[in-house]
Write a protein that holds these residues in place. Sequence first.
Motif, short mmCIF file in Angstrom:
data_model
loop_
_atom_site.label_atom_id
_atom_site.label_comp_id
_atom_site.label_asym_id
_atom_site.label_seq_id
_atom_site.Cartn_x
_atom_site.Cartn_y
_atom_site.Cartn_z
N ASP A 23 0.83 -1.19 0.00
CA ASP A 23 0.00 0.00 0.00
C ASP A 23 0.87 1.25 0.00
O ASP A 23 0.58 2.23 -0.69
N SER A 73 -6.03 -5.62 -3.21
CA SER A 73 -5.43 -5.24 -4.50
C SER A 73 -5.03 -6.47 -5.29
O SER A 73 -5.35 -6.60 -6.47
N MET A 196 -6.74 1.00 -2.76
CA MET A 196 -6.42 -0.05 -3.74
C MET A 196 -5.15 0.32 -4.50
O MET A 196 -5.05 0.18 -5.72
N ASN A 351 -9.43 1.55 1.22
CA ASN A 351 -9.72 0.51 0.23
C ASN A 351 -11.21 0.33 0.00
O ASN A 351 -11.67 0.24 -1.14
#
Length: 375
Positions: A23, A73, A196, A351
């Motif tokens: 991330d 992701s 994401m 997210n």
Amino acid sequence: MPDFSEILPDLVSRFSDRAAAYDLSGDIALDNLADLRNAGLLALTVSPHYGGGGKTLQDIVPLIQTLAQGDPSTTLILAMQCLHHKSIADSRHWPEATRKLVSDSAVQDGALINALRVEPELGTPSRGGLPATRVHYENGQWVLNGCKIYSTGSTALRWGLVWAATAEDTPRTGQVLVPMDAPGVRIERSWNQLGMRATGSHTVHFKNVLLPEDFLVDLRSPDAWRGEGQDVIMWHAILIAALYNGVAHSARDWLIGFLHQRVPANLGASLSTLPRFHTLLGEIDALLLSNRALLADWLTRYAKGETNPTEANLTKYCVSENAITSVQKGVAAIGNPALSSDNALERHLRNVLCARIHTPQADTALAAAGKTALS
């Protein structure tokens, strides 16, 4: 194919351990994808004719929801792999040699594929319009030029399914297959989103990319696409719903751990002993229970042929909004720790908010459902 339910806990744990770093960096988690490949999970919906798993949507939904609790992701890249190989297996239009090539590459090498559809001017094709990405015939060869944005998995893909139009007097539109390492393909690292972040959804440029005839896999007049791809629409909606529901479950689990561990000096006991947090968890679990019921009911009716894209898209909307609300309730309840990048809840919030940007957006799903009701 393996019984993937037995290997999911280990995969979720590995993905979760790596998620914060990816991330932060915004890089695709190639080690996660390698784990999926080694576990035999990248050919789950490839036709058994080519050695694939031939799995159904009922098989794939719990997989996607569970893996998303580790890293959504990576899971989005897998979801698109499953979606498009299912479509390829079912298509009546793909040349058989090309279908075999792409299917074999998934089974043997874990090669990834995704559709590249969205353009800077056009937006998503789901709202109509002719793509600016064009393929034309020149000197005995087909040549592709154009640009696609939000291309999930970009740098990790072997194949791109590019939505394009022919440069003919009466254009045809549809899919052309592009090897992502072909001369003339360039990836611009443009993905810098709130959430994401490790999907690698960069911009892909095509400049004079040469394609064999068999790679123009499905081109038709625009009118011929009306009413087509209904199963793809439903798979997409439900997989997206399941993925972000998984994010909400991760947020819930983190919150429970925090409430047990946090012992304010003035309380002398953990926050988990306070009635207001009992009520909070009840509210969150009510939302997630509703999601479980929505997904289970839709999948049951899908198996019987009793549902449609409008209901799938409405299910995606309801599940996504419940997931977002459940995470936001936890964030609102605990204050500053919820918004610290040292804690996973902050990442889960970023997210889960991305659920809203996936096709169909809320206005489209709601308008279609309303129109159906009034008809």
